[in-house]
Design a protein around this motif. Structure first.
Motif, short mmCIF file in Angstrom:
data_model
loop_
_atom_site.label_atom_id
_atom_site.label_comp_id
_atom_site.label_asym_id
_atom_site.label_seq_id
_atom_site.Cartn_x
_atom_site.Cartn_y
_atom_site.Cartn_z
N ASN A 1 0.87 -1.39 -0.07
CA ASN A 1 -0.01 0.02 0.06
C ASN A 1 0.93 1.20 0.03
OD1 ASN A 1 -1.81 1.93 0.45
ND2 ASN A 1 -2.84 0.71 1.82
N ALA A 2 0.84 2.06 -1.14
CA ALA A 2 1.77 3.08 -1.17
C ALA A 2 1.33 4.38 -0.40
CB ALA A 2 1.85 3.58 -2.68
N GLY A 3 0.05 4.59 -0.29
CA GLY A 3 -0.28 5.77 0.61
C GLY A 3 -0.34 6.97 -0.31
N VAL A 4 0.54 7.87 0.09
CA VAL A 4 0.43 9.23 -0.62
C VAL A 4 1.69 9.41 -1.36
CG1 VAL A 4 0.30 11.70 -0.40
CG2 VAL A 4 -0.89 10.22 1.15
N THR A 5 1.89 9.44 -2.69
CA THR A 5 3.05 9.58 -3.33
C THR A 5 3.32 10.78 -3.94
OG1 THR A 5 2.77 6.92 -3.73
CG2 THR A 5 4.31 8.27 -5.12
N GLN A 6 4.27 11.36 -4.02
CA GLN A 6 4.69 12.90 -4.61
C GLN A 6 5.63 12.80 -5.57
OE1 GLN A 6 4.27 14.96 -0.20
NE2 GLN A 6 5.07 16.37 -1.98
N THR A 7 5.50 13.16 -6.53
CA THR A 7 6.51 13.28 -7.76
C THR A 7 6.68 14.67 -8.28
OG1 THR A 7 5.03 12.26 -9.29
CG2 THR A 7 6.58 10.49 -8.33
N PRO A 8 7.77 15.19 -8.58
CA PRO A 8 9.06 14.72 -8.26
C PRO A 8 9.53 14.97 -6.78
CG PRO A 8 9.53 16.62 -9.24
CD PRO A 8 8.08 16.53 -9.32
N LYS A 9 10.58 14.14 -6.26
CA LYS A 9 11.11 14.59 -4.84
C LYS A 9 11.81 15.66 -4.92
CE LYS A 9 10.00 9.79 -3.14
NZ LYS A 9 9.04 9.73 -4.17
N PHE A 10 12.61 15.92 -5.82
CA PHE A 10 13.42 16.95 -5.77
C PHE A 10 13.53 17.63 -7.10
CE2 PHE A 10 15.61 15.91 -2.08
CZ PHE A 10 15.63 14.76 -1.92
N ARG A 11 13.62 19.02 -7.17
CA ARG A 11 13.54 19.90 -8.67
C ARG A 11 14.07 21.21 -8.27
NH1 ARG A 11 9.87 20.12 -13.44
NH2 ARG A 11 11.36 20.85 -14.85
N VAL A 12 15.01 21.42 -9.41
CA VAL A 12 15.49 22.97 -9.42
C VAL A 12 14.99 23.34 -10.61
CG1 VAL A 12 17.46 24.21 -9.51
CG2 VAL A 12 17.81 22.08 -8.22
N LEU A 13 14.45 24.76 -10.52
CA LEU A 13 14.01 25.42 -11.46
C LEU A 13 14.92 26.61 -11.69
CD1 LEU A 13 10.15 25.39 -10.89
CD2 LEU A 13 11.29 24.10 -12.60
N LYS A 14 14.46 27.60 -12.68
CA LYS A 14 15.07 28.74 -13.06
C LYS A 14 13.67 29.91 -12.67
CE LYS A 14 18.90 27.81 -15.61
NZ LYS A 14 19.58 27.98 -17.02
N THR A 15 13.95 30.93 -12.26
CA THR A 15 12.71 31.97 -12.23
C THR A 15 12.13 31.99 -13.55
OG1 THR A 15 14.09 33.11 -10.47
CG2 THR A 15 12.35 34.37 -11.60
N GLY A 16 10.75 31.79 -13.43
CA GLY A 16 10.11 32.13 -14.51
C GLY A 16 9.57 30.68 -15.08
N GLN A 17 10.34 29.51 -14.80
CA GLN A 17 9.81 28.39 -15.27
C GLN A 17 8.51 27.66 -14.86
OE1 GLN A 17 13.56 26.11 -14.83
NE2 GLN A 17 13.98 26.15 -17.01
N SER A 18 8.08 26.88 -15.42
CA SER A 18 6.70 26.18 -14.71
C SER A 18 7.26 24.88 -14.56
CB SER A 18 5.46 26.68 -15.82
OG SER A 18 6.14 25.81 -16.97
N MET A 19 6.33 24.21 -13.45
CA MET A 19 6.54 22.99 -13.25
C MET A 19 4.99 22.52 -12.64
SD MET A 19 8.45 22.15 -9.89
CE MET A 19 7.92 20.29 -10.16
N THR A 20 4.96 21.14 -12.67
CA THR A 20 3.75 20.72 -11.91
C THR A 20 4.31 19.26 -10.94
OG1 THR A 20 2.31 20.93 -13.82
CG2 THR A 20 1.54 19.47 -12.21
N LEU A 21 3.63 19.50 -9.64
CA LEU A 21 3.88 18.46 -8.59
C LEU A 21 2.52 17.57 -8.77
CD1 LEU A 21 5.31 20.72 -5.88
CD2 LEU A 21 6.40 19.11 -7.25
N LEU A 22 3.00 16.45 -8.72
CA LEU A 22 1.96 15.20 -8.67
C LEU A 22 1.62 14.63 -7.42
CD1 LEU A 22 -0.15 13.63 -10.12
CD2 LEU A 22 1.42 12.12 -10.70
N CYS A 23 0.40 14.66 -6.92
CA CYS A 23 0.09 13.61 -5.71
C CYS A 23 -0.76 12.98 -6.02
CB CYS A 23 -0.53 14.82 -4.67
SG CYS A 23 -0.80 14.04 -2.96
N ALA A 24 -0.40 11.62 -5.62
CA ALA A 24 -1.30 10.47 -5.98
C ALA A 24 -1.73 9.69 -4.55
CB ALA A 24 -0.83 9.56 -6.94
N GLN A 25 -2.88 9.42 -4.33
CA GLN A 25 -3.25 8.54 -3.23
C GLN A 25 -4.00 7.44 -3.55
OE1 GLN A 25 -6.42 8.42 -1.59
NE2 GLN A 25 -7.37 10.27 -2.48
N ASP A 26 -3.76 6.35 -2.69
CA ASP A 26 -4.55 4.96 -3.27
C ASP A 26 -5.40 4.67 -2.13
OD1 ASP A 26 -1.72 2.65 -2.65
OD2 ASP A 26 -2.81 4.27 -1.39
#
Lengths: 114, 112
Positions: A1-26
């Motif tokens: 049972n994974a529970g709550v999973t987040q991806t990615p765990k680490f990320r480095v961005l430059k100012t102005g860049q965009s990104m999405t964090l994903l959370c999944a729960q089972d």
């Protein structure tokens, strides 16, 4: 049972860049949350969702957007990252906060914005 | 909006010492109260909770907390700490809606 999973765990961005964090729960939880954790400030609620297709603002929503298209997933987006968004982000879920009170947390996503 | 105050930012103890962490909240209605713990490198997990009934609640790993309604407080205690109790501790309050508000956290360092 994974529970709550987040991806990615680490990320480095430059100012102005965009990104999405994903959370999944089972665990078939209705309620899902995104918090950010900063030293000396504890956890602050960014956005939350009380069910599929719904989202609401928390304490510090500016600069973030969220979506809950599927019950098990809760996405956190940064459209134009800023250094002030450097933080550790935690996703959490619960079946019914008032009944059990226990939030189940993911392991966190450390984001650095340069 | 309610707020949660944790008075101690960093507590340093020796093993076997007693621990008490303060937590106060600012909401006059019915609340649900929690303590969460975050061990180094891990995610938050529930230590104990209070909904109603006996104001002295016991949690995991020998922790307990006392709800004093008149003082709007929910202090965490452990009679004798161990090195493994080194962690960050968060008090949290739910005012019976969908959200949980956290305090700023207290870092506890237990020296062997």
């Amino acid at each position: 049972n994974a529970g709550v999973t987040q991806t990615p765990k680490f990320r480095v961005l430059k100012t102005g860049q965009s990104m999405t964090l994903l959370c999944a729960q089972d665990m078939n939880h209705e309620y899902m949350y995104w918090y950010r954790q900063d030293p000396g400030m504890g956890l602050r609620l960014i956005h939350y969702s009380v069910g599929e297709g719904t989202t609401a603002k928390g304490e510090v929503p500016d600069g973030y957007n969220v979506s809950r298209l599927k019950k098990q997933n809760f996405l956190l987006g940064l459209e134009s990252a800023a250094p002030s968004q450097t933080s550790v982000y935690f996703c959490a879920s619960t079946a019914l906060l008032g009944a059990t009170g226990e939030l189940f947390f993911g392991e966190g996503s450390r984001l650095t914005v340069l | 909006a309610q707020s949660v105050s944790q008075h101690n930012h960093h507590v340093i103890l020796s093993e076997a010492a007693s621990l008490e962490l303060g937590c106060n909240y600012s909401y006059g209605g019915t609340v649900n109260l929690f303590w969460y713990v975050q061990y180094p490198g891990q995610h938050l997990q529930l230590l104990l909770k209070y909904f109603s009934g006996d104001p002295l609640v016991k949690g995991i790993k020998g922790f307990e907390a006392e709800f004093i309604k008149s003082k709007f407080s929910f202090n965490l205690r452990k009679p004798s700490v161990q090195w493994s109790d080194t962690a960050e501790y968060f008090c949290a309050v739910n005012v019976q809606d969908y959200k949980l508000s956290f305090g700023a956290g207290t870092t506890v360092t237990v020296r062997a």
